[in-house]
Design a protein around this motif. Structure first.
Motif, PDB file in Angstrom:
ATOM      1  N   MET A  26      66.064  65.635  76.051  1.00  0.00           N
ATOM      2  CA  MET A  26      66.872  66.476  75.156  1.00  0.00           C
ATOM      3  C   MET A  26      66.256  67.878  75.042  1.00  0.00           C
ATOM      4  N   LYS A  29      67.138  69.718  78.146  1.00  0.00           N
ATOM      5  CA  LYS A  29      68.553  70.109  78.129  1.00  0.00           C
ATOM      6  C   LYS A  29      68.777  71.330  77.239  1.00  0.00           C
ATOM      7  N   ASN A  30      68.090  71.359  76.099  1.00  0.00           N
ATOM      8  CA  ASN A  30      68.229  72.480  75.157  1.00  0.00           C
ATOM      9  C   ASN A  30      67.357  73.677  75.520  1.00  0.00           C
ATOM     10  N   LYS A  31      66.641  73.563  76.634  1.00  0.00           N
ATOM     11  CA  LYS A  31      65.766  74.616  77.136  1.00  0.00           C
ATOM     12  C   LYS A  31      64.598  74.926  76.204  1.00  0.00           C
ATOM     13  N   GLU A  62      64.317  74.919  68.067  1.00  0.00           N
ATOM     14  CA  GLU A  62      63.466  74.401  69.124  1.00  0.00           C
ATOM     15  C   GLU A  62      63.249  75.393  70.256  1.00  0.00           C
ATOM     16  N   MET A  63      64.248  76.201  70.566  1.00  0.00           N
ATOM     17  CA  MET A  63      64.078  77.205  71.615  1.00  0.00           C
ATOM     18  C   MET A  63      63.175  78.336  71.143  1.00  0.00           C
TER      19      MET A  63
END
Length: 77
Positions: A26, A29-31, A62-63
């Motif tokens: 995940m 995917k979210n980089k 998170e990024m």
């Protein structure tokens, strides 16, 4: 076949962050983590993992680690 860059497999990355392999996927995917897929297997960039380990959970998005560190926040990449 493992990529030539400095990477580790998803299972090892999950152990480093004390989380699940699904969470690592995940984050990819979210980089929030950088990585690459080779032969159907995902590998995580070690520098990206260390940066996330140091800062990712403390940053609201998170990024954020990627943008925070690249803007001179800590010098991680």
């Amino acid at each position: 076949m493992k990529p030539e860059t400095d990477t580790i497999d998803v299972a090892t990355a999950a152990a480093v962050l004390q989380t699940t392999q699904l969470k690592i996927l995940m984050l990819l995917k979210n980089k929030a983590l950088l990585g690459e897929e080779v032969g159907g297997e995902w590998y995580v960039n070690r520098d990206s993992l260390e940066c996330y380990k140091a800062h990712g959970k403390d940053i609201k998005i998170e990024m954020g680690c990627k943008s925070y560190c690249s803007s001179g926040g800590c010098g991680c990449r």
